[in-house]
Each structure stands twice: as C-alpha cells, then as structure tokens.
Design a protein around this motif. Sequence first.
Motif, PDB file in Angstrom:
ATOM      1  N   UNK A   1     -12.229   3.605  -9.053  1.00 15.30           N
ATOM      2  CA  UNK A   1     -10.777   3.580  -9.208  1.00 15.30           C
ATOM      3  C   UNK A   1     -10.219   4.986  -9.378  1.00 15.30           C
ATOM      4  N   UNK A   2     -10.917   5.812 -10.147  1.00  9.34           N
ATOM      5  CA  UNK A   2     -10.455   7.185 -10.356  1.00  9.34           C
ATOM      6  C   UNK A   2     -10.436   7.966  -9.047  1.00  9.34           C
ATOM      7  N   UNK A   3     -11.373   7.665  -8.166  1.00 11.59           N
ATOM      8  CA  UNK A   3     -11.449   8.350  -6.865  1.00 11.59           C
ATOM      9  C   UNK A   3     -10.572   7.686  -5.803  1.00 11.59           C
ATOM     10  N   UNK A   4      -9.901   6.590  -6.200  1.00 10.36           N
ATOM     11  CA  UNK A   4      -9.044   5.843  -5.267  1.00 10.36           C
ATOM     12  C   UNK A   4      -9.810   5.400  -4.026  1.00 10.36           C
ATOM     13  N   UNK A   5     -11.063   4.979  -4.249  1.00  9.35           N
ATOM     14  CA  UNK A   5     -11.907   4.504  -3.147  1.00  9.35           C
ATOM     15  C   UNK A   5     -11.953   2.971  -3.223  1.00  9.35           C
ATOM     16  N   UNK A   6     -11.126   2.335  -2.428  1.00 10.24           N
ATOM     17  CA  UNK A   6     -10.979   0.888  -2.533  1.00 10.24           C
ATOM     18  C   UNK A   6     -12.193   0.126  -1.994  1.00 10.24           C
ATOM     19  N   UNK A   7     -12.902   0.730  -1.031  1.00 16.37           N
ATOM     20  CA  UNK A   7     -14.132   0.080  -0.560  1.00 16.37           C
ATOM     21  C   UNK A   7     -15.149   0.003  -1.700  1.00 16.37           C
ATOM     22  N   UNK A   8     -15.334   1.128  -2.390  1.00 11.15           N
ATOM     23  CA  UNK A   8     -16.255   1.143  -3.527  1.00 11.15           C
ATOM     24  C   UNK A   8     -15.757   0.228  -4.640  1.00 11.15           C
ATOM     25  N   UNK A   9     -14.458   0.239  -4.866  1.00  7.79           N
ATOM     26  CA  UNK A   9     -13.894  -0.577  -5.927  1.00  7.79           C
ATOM     27  C   UNK A   9     -14.176  -2.064  -5.681  1.00  7.79           C
ATOM     28  N   UNK A  10     -13.993  -2.500  -4.428  1.00  7.69           N
ATOM     29  CA  UNK A  10     -14.280  -3.890  -4.098  1.00  7.69           C
ATOM     30  C   UNK A  10     -15.743  -4.227  -4.321  1.00  7.69           C
ATOM     31  N   UNK A  11     -16.630  -3.320  -3.919  1.00  2.00           N
ATOM     32  CA  UNK A  11     -18.065  -3.562  -4.084  1.00  2.00           C
ATOM     33  C   UNK A  11     -18.449  -3.626  -5.566  1.00  2.00           C
ATOM     34  N   UNK A  12     -17.916  -2.677  -6.351  1.00  2.00           N
ATOM     35  CA  UNK A  12     -18.273  -2.653  -7.767  1.00  2.00           C
ATOM     36  C   UNK A  12     -17.673  -3.843  -8.529  1.00  2.00           C
ATOM     37  N   UNK A  13     -16.487  -4.278  -8.119  1.00  2.00           N
ATOM     38  CA  UNK A  13     -15.916  -5.474  -8.737  1.00  2.00           C
ATOM     39  C   UNK A  13     -16.812  -6.690  -8.494  1.00  2.00           C
ATOM     40  N   UNK A  14     -17.312  -6.790  -7.262  1.00  2.00           N
ATOM     41  CA  UNK A  14     -18.205  -7.909  -6.948  1.00  2.00           C
ATOM     42  C   UNK A  14     -19.478  -7.820  -7.796  1.00  2.00           C
TER      43      UNK A  14
ATOM     44  N   UNK B   1     -10.062 -10.186  -7.715  1.00  2.00           N
ATOM     45  CA  UNK B   1      -9.689  -8.812  -7.385  1.00  2.00           C
ATOM     46  C   UNK B   1     -10.536  -8.281  -6.234  1.00  2.00           C
ATOM     47  N   UNK B   2     -11.811  -8.605  -6.239  1.00  2.00           N
ATOM     48  CA  UNK B   2     -12.704  -8.144  -5.178  1.00  2.00           C
ATOM     49  C   UNK B   2     -12.291  -8.717  -3.829  1.00  2.00           C
ATOM     50  N   UNK B   3     -11.955 -10.011  -3.801  1.00  2.00           N
ATOM     51  CA  UNK B   3     -11.517 -10.654  -2.558  1.00  2.00           C
ATOM     52  C   UNK B   3     -10.262  -9.964  -2.033  1.00  2.00           C
ATOM     53  N   UNK B   4      -9.304  -9.699  -2.917  1.00  2.00           N
ATOM     54  CA  UNK B   4      -8.054  -9.053  -2.488  1.00  2.00           C
ATOM     55  C   UNK B   4      -8.314  -7.669  -1.912  1.00  2.00           C
ATOM     56  N   UNK B   5      -9.165  -6.901  -2.563  1.00  2.00           N
ATOM     57  CA  UNK B   5      -9.463  -5.552  -2.078  1.00  2.00           C
ATOM     58  C   UNK B   5     -10.228  -5.589  -0.761  1.00  2.00           C
ATOM     59  N   UNK B   6     -11.146  -6.491  -0.626  1.00  2.00           N
ATOM     60  CA  UNK B   6     -11.934  -6.554   0.603  1.00  2.00           C
ATOM     61  C   UNK B   6     -11.100  -7.054   1.772  1.00  2.00           C
ATOM     62  N   UNK B   7     -10.111  -7.878   1.502  1.00  2.00           N
ATOM     63  CA  UNK B   7      -9.143  -8.219   2.556  1.00  2.00           C
ATOM     64  C   UNK B   7      -8.371  -6.973   2.965  1.00  2.00           C
ATOM     65  N   UNK B   8      -7.906  -6.237   1.960  1.00  2.00           N
ATOM     66  CA  UNK B   8      -7.067  -5.064   2.213  1.00  2.00           C
ATOM     67  C   UNK B   8      -7.807  -3.990   3.003  1.00  2.00           C
ATOM     68  N   UNK B   9      -9.089  -3.795   2.694  1.00  2.00           N
ATOM     69  CA  UNK B   9      -9.857  -2.730   3.350  1.00  2.00           C
ATOM     70  C   UNK B   9     -10.528  -3.178   4.635  1.00  2.00           C
ATOM     71  N   UNK B  10     -10.489  -4.477   4.924  1.00  2.00           N
ATOM     72  CA  UNK B  10     -11.118  -4.976   6.142  1.00  2.00           C
ATOM     73  C   UNK B  10     -12.628  -5.071   6.053  1.00  2.00           C
ATOM     74  N   UNK B  11     -13.155  -5.114   4.842  1.00  4.19           N
ATOM     75  CA  UNK B  11     -14.607  -5.236   4.641  1.00  4.19           C
ATOM     76  C   UNK B  11     -15.003  -6.699   4.839  1.00  4.19           C
ATOM     77  N   UNK B  12     -15.224  -7.092   6.087  1.00  4.21           N
ATOM     78  CA  UNK B  12     -15.444  -8.494   6.404  1.00  4.21           C
ATOM     79  C   UNK B  12     -16.741  -9.044   5.833  1.00  4.21           C
TER      80      UNK B  12
END
Length: 320
Positions: free
Chosen positions: A27-40, A61-72
């Motif tokens: 979150x501090x690095x504003x890396x949403x792909x990592x954030x989604x993975x770590x939330x999961x 939260x993880x589902x929402x971020x992974x939708x947003x980033x396109x991490x299918x």
Amino acid sequence: ALGGMHAGRGRLLEAREAFAAALATGRANNNKMDEGRYLHNLAVAELELSRLPQAEKALREAVALRRETGDQSGLALSLETLASTLITRGSLAEAEPLLAEAETVGRSVSTPRHLSIVLRARARLAFLEDDRERMLRWLDEAAALHERAGEKDAAAYDRAGRIYFAKSPDATTCRDLEAAVRELQSLGHPWDVEVQIWVARCWNETGFPRRAVPWIESAAVAKLTAGKPEVQIKLALARADLALRTGRWSDAERWLGTADAECRRLSFGTLLMEARLLEARLALARGDHPERVRTLAEELRRDATARRYKRIARLAGELL
C-alpha cells in the motif's frame, strides 16, 4: 516469501503478521497488484486461524483490486476463496454467482489445479442445495483435472467425496471409504482425517454405529484435528450422531452443545445447520414432547429453505 515460510511450518500467527506487513508495504508503494496478492494471502492466513469475518473482509478487498488491475488468474482464485468462505459462514446465495464467475474466468486463465479447486467448491455448494447431478459432474471433472496436474492425493480426495455423497450410503459405501482413507494416507494427504469422519458417519447412517468408534478415535488423535476448529466441530457432530444412535442421550446432547457453541462463536453457519438437524433428530429419538420436535423441525426447515440449504430442508421435513 516470509509469510509463506511461516505458513508452511505451521506458524500461523507469524504468517499472518508477515502478510500484514507485506500488505502495508504494498500500500505504501501504491502497488495494487501486490496489494491484491497480499490481501489474498492475509485472508488465507485468517482462514487458517478460523477468523472468518476478517478473512471475508480481506477477500472482498482482494477481489475488488484484482478486478481493477485485470489480474484474471488472481481474480479467479480470490473469487473461489471468498465464495468458499461465504459457504462456510452460511451465505449460499451470494456464493453461487461468485463461483460461476470464478469458473468462467478460470477456464480461460487458470491452471488445471486452480480450476479443480473452483469445481470442488461448486460441488460442495451443489450438495448443500440438494443438486446431486451437478455435484457429481463437478467432482468428476475436479478429480480428472487433479490427475492431469499430477496431484494424485487431491484426485483421491475428490473421489472419496463422490463415494460418500453420491447416494444414500450402504455398507459397500463405508468399506469403499475405508479404502479411500488408506489410499490418502499412503499418498500423505493430510485431509484423510476428514474422510475418516465420513467413514464414521457412514457406519452410523447404515445402522452399524459400533463400527464408527475406531474411526472417531483415530480422527480424534490426528495431527490436523488439533489445529483445525472446523475439523473438531465435524468430529463433535460425528460423536453426537454415534451417541444418538446408541441411545446415549446425555452424551449426544453434550457433543451437540459443544458443536453448536463453537459454530456460533466462529461463524460456521453451514455446520450449525448440520448441528440443528441432529438436535431435532435427538429430540425425536429421545421421545421429547411432539410439539418440541415439531417446533425444532419446522424452524429448521423454514431457515434452511430461506437460506438455500435444500438438503437440510428436505431432511428436516422428513421429521415432521
């Protein structure tokens, strides 16, 4: 990596702390792909600790971020884990569309292993909804996918589920499940303990409760049981069922009280429905006042119908 190492060694609190720290960094690095993975990953640690509300929050939260980033690929995984958590808690209606989406996405991007996990979850939901045909279809495909991925132990677990849930059990079913336990143990699969509980319930249901005793005793001392409240509740229900079928009413009531309290404390809504069914059966077998039996069965059937537990609703109706 640190969280995974702790989790692999059974240090669940340390794993949770490591995943929470990694999430804060993402979150501090504003890396949403990592954030989604770590939330999961954090959610999975919460699930291992039986903290279902916290796991559900992180997974949403993880589902929402992974939708947003396109991490299918990640989305399919988080959708299934969220849906399975909701099923465990008792929210079947919300789980259905999540699993349907997870399957659609998974067939496009997931590995056979991950898709098989989605299909196993769909089979579990179909069983609760009394849809045996779809349950068997999904279990068969899940087992085939596990075989294709070289995961013989997971495929054997799927086949064991098919044996137990395919039809009303008989002595052949119980013996086949005993063979499935031996196969899982030879493959080193830790969930052989759950199949041992299925064996016990099978012998109970087929009218040979004494044959359930050694399987209950074996499951009780299994390493997995000690660290899994969900398994402990399932074991308590098997003990209650055994006591019910052998006329030990006070023991049945004690084990059901334990299971009921733990289900409510930990938010295990689906197992609570199973406990309530046994409570109604105990009241009938013990000769409680017919009005009490009718009230227990009618309330259970009403609640089960409203929440899509069609199998429980049908079985509760048979007590009326």
